[in-house]
Scaffold this motif. Structure first.
Motif, PDB file in Angstrom:
ATOM      1  N   ARG A 217       0.819  -1.222   0.000  1.00 25.21           N
ATOM      2  CA  ARG A 217       0.000   0.000   0.000  1.00 25.21           C
ATOM      3  C   ARG A 217       0.850   1.267   0.000  1.00 25.21           C
ATOM      4  O   ARG A 217       0.475   2.266  -0.596  1.00 25.21           O
ATOM      5  N   PHE A 218       1.966   1.234   0.705  1.00 25.50           N
ATOM      6  CA  PHE A 218       2.828   2.406   0.815  1.00 25.50           C
ATOM      7  C   PHE A 218       4.092   2.196  -0.006  1.00 25.50           C
ATOM      8  O   PHE A 218       4.600   1.077  -0.111  1.00 25.50           O
ATOM      9  N   THR A 219       4.616   3.283  -0.563  1.00 24.81           N
ATOM     10  CA  THR A 219       5.865   3.237  -1.318  1.00 24.81           C
ATOM     11  C   THR A 219       6.750   4.394  -0.889  1.00 24.81           C
ATOM     12  O   THR A 219       6.314   5.559  -0.929  1.00 24.81           O
ATOM     13  N   ILE A 220       7.972   4.080  -0.497  1.00 24.18           N
ATOM     14  CA  ILE A 220       8.940   5.114  -0.143  1.00 24.18           C
ATOM     15  C   ILE A 220       9.893   5.296  -1.312  1.00 24.18           C
ATOM     16  O   ILE A 220      10.284   4.324  -1.966  1.00 24.18           O
ATOM     17  N   SER A 221      10.226   6.542  -1.596  1.00 25.84           N
ATOM     18  CA  SER A 221      11.135   6.828  -2.708  1.00 25.84           C
ATOM     19  C   SER A 221      11.934   8.079  -2.374  1.00 25.84           C
ATOM     20  O   SER A 221      11.645   8.780  -1.405  1.00 25.84           O
ATOM     21  N   GLN A 222      12.935   8.341  -3.200  1.00 21.21           N
ATOM     22  CA  GLN A 222      13.780   9.503  -2.925  1.00 21.21           C
ATOM     23  C   GLN A 222      14.166  10.215  -4.204  1.00 21.21           C
ATOM     24  O   GLN A 222      14.252   9.611  -5.270  1.00 21.21           O
ATOM     25  N   ASP A 223      14.373  11.491  -4.075  1.00 18.06           N
ATOM     26  CA  ASP A 223      14.966  12.303  -5.127  1.00 18.06           C
ATOM     27  C   ASP A 223      16.275  12.817  -4.535  1.00 18.06           C
ATOM     28  O   ASP A 223      16.269  13.779  -3.763  1.00 18.06           O
ATOM     29  N   SER A 224      17.368  12.145  -4.857  1.00 13.73           N
ATOM     30  CA  SER A 224      18.646  12.471  -4.232  1.00 13.73           C
ATOM     31  C   SER A 224      19.091  13.897  -4.526  1.00 13.73           C
ATOM     32  O   SER A 224      19.673  14.568  -3.672  1.00 13.73           O
ATOM     33  N   ALA A 225      18.813  14.350  -5.740  1.00 19.10           N
ATOM     34  CA  ALA A 225      19.234  15.709  -6.108  1.00 19.10           C
ATOM     35  C   ALA A 225      18.548  16.751  -5.231  1.00 19.10           C
ATOM     36  O   ALA A 225      19.138  17.770  -4.878  1.00 19.10           O
ATOM     37  N   LYS A 226      17.295  16.477  -4.873  1.00 19.31           N
ATOM     38  CA  LYS A 226      16.534  17.406  -4.030  1.00 19.31           C
ATOM     39  C   LYS A 226      16.646  17.074  -2.553  1.00 19.31           C
ATOM     40  O   LYS A 226      16.098  17.795  -1.722  1.00 19.31           O
ATOM     41  N   GLU A 227      17.338  15.973  -2.249  1.00 16.88           N
ATOM     42  CA  GLU A 227      17.410  15.489  -0.853  1.00 16.88           C
ATOM     43  C   GLU A 227      16.012  15.432  -0.254  1.00 16.88           C
ATOM     44  O   GLU A 227      15.769  15.903   0.865  1.00 16.88           O
ATOM     45  N   THR A 228      15.111  14.845  -0.989  1.00 15.78           N
ATOM     46  CA  THR A 228      13.723  14.717  -0.542  1.00 15.78           C
ATOM     47  C   THR A 228      13.309  13.259  -0.595  1.00 15.78           C
ATOM     48  O   THR A 228      13.613  12.558  -1.560  1.00 15.78           O
ATOM     49  N   VAL A 229      12.636  12.822   0.437  1.00 18.84           N
ATOM     50  CA  VAL A 229      12.113  11.463   0.512  1.00 18.84           C
ATOM     51  C   VAL A 229      10.591  11.552   0.546  1.00 18.84           C
ATOM     52  O   VAL A 229      10.035  12.396   1.243  1.00 18.84           O
ATOM     53  N   TYR A 230       9.961  10.669  -0.200  1.00 17.77           N
ATOM     54  CA  TYR A 230       8.510  10.682  -0.327  1.00 17.77           C
ATOM     55  C   TYR A 230       7.924   9.399   0.250  1.00 17.77           C
ATOM     56  O   TYR A 230       8.564   8.348   0.248  1.00 17.77           O
ATOM     57  N   LEU A 231       6.704   9.507   0.709  1.00 18.39           N
ATOM     58  CA  LEU A 231       5.942   8.327   1.113  1.00 18.39           C
ATOM     59  C   LEU A 231       4.582   8.406   0.435  1.00 18.39           C
ATOM     60  O   LEU A 231       3.755   9.252   0.781  1.00 18.39           O
ATOM     61  N   ARG A 232       4.392   7.549  -0.537  1.00 16.46           N
ATOM     62  CA  ARG A 232       3.112   7.463  -1.215  1.00 16.46           C
ATOM     63  C   ARG A 232       2.258   6.450  -0.459  1.00 16.46           C
ATOM     64  O   ARG A 232       2.658   5.295  -0.295  1.00 16.46           O
ATOM     65  N   MET A 233       1.092   6.889  -0.024  1.00 18.86           N
ATOM     66  CA  MET A 233       0.223   6.032   0.777  1.00 18.86           C
ATOM     67  C   MET A 233      -1.074   5.815   0.030  1.00 18.86           C
ATOM     68  O   MET A 233      -1.835   6.771  -0.181  1.00 18.86           O
ATOM     69  N   ASN A 234      -1.314   4.575  -0.374  1.00 17.24           N
ATOM     70  CA  ASN A 234      -2.542   4.202  -1.081  1.00 17.24           C
ATOM     71  C   ASN A 234      -3.406   3.317  -0.190  1.00 17.24           C
ATOM     72  O   ASN A 234      -2.922   2.742   0.786  1.00 17.24           O
ATOM     73  N   MET A 235      -4.656   3.202  -0.554  1.00 14.92           N
ATOM     74  CA  MET A 235      -5.598   2.331   0.159  1.00 14.92           C
ATOM     75  C   MET A 235      -5.537   2.595   1.667  1.00 14.92           C
ATOM     76  O   MET A 235      -5.450   1.675   2.475  1.00 14.92           O
ATOM     77  N   LEU A 236      -5.575   3.848   2.034  1.00 14.26           N
ATOM     78  CA  LEU A 236      -5.480   4.217   3.444  1.00 14.26           C
ATOM     79  C   LEU A 236      -6.673   3.690   4.228  1.00 14.26           C
ATOM     80  O   LEU A 236      -7.805   3.637   3.724  1.00 14.26           O
TER      81      LEU A 236
END
Length: 127
Positions: free
Chosen positions: A67-86
């Motif tokens: 349901r959840f996916t963690i990802s990163q944009d190293s250039a932006k030093e940003t980490v994301y958490l996509r949360m589906n089917m909450l």
């Protein structure tokens, strides 16, 4: 000093989706680990997912796998958490945490190994 700023929380109905972002700055090295934790009222803070920079190796707690996916944009030093089917049980304050070394990905990390924390963002899921 590592600084973390979360954004993207909100209120959704069960089955909905949210994207959380963790903007990081100040990492002294290129190898680091960023995790998302959550804490519901009356419960302990628990790790939800983590990602190691560069390698992009990840960990997910069982309740969010698929349901959840963690990802990163190293250039932006940003980490994301996509949360589906909450689901209502996902309701909590979500925190971003960082450690200036890699994390193991075979077990849930304790909060104590992370030295930097964001201020938290509220996620509320209604049934």
């Amino acid at each position: 000093q590592v600084r973390l700023v979360e954004s993207g929380g909100g209120s959704v109905q069960a089955g909905g989706s949210l994207n959380l972002s963790c903007a990081a700055s100040g990492f002294p090295y290129s190898e680091y680990c960023v995790a998302w934790f959550r804490q519901a009222p009356g419960k302990e803070r628990e790790a939800v997912a983590l990602i190691n920079s560069g390698r992009s190796t990840t960990y997910y707690t069982d309740s969010v796998k698929g349901r959840f996916t963690i990802s990163q944009d190293s250039a932006k030093e940003t980490v994301y958490l996509r949360m589906n089917m909450l689901q209502p049980e996902d309701t909590a304050i979500y925190y971003c945490a960082a450690r200036v070394s890699y994390c193991a990905t075979i077990y849930k990390p304790p909060a104590t190994i992370f030295s930097s924390w964001g201020q938290g963002t509220q996620v509320a899921v209604s049934s």
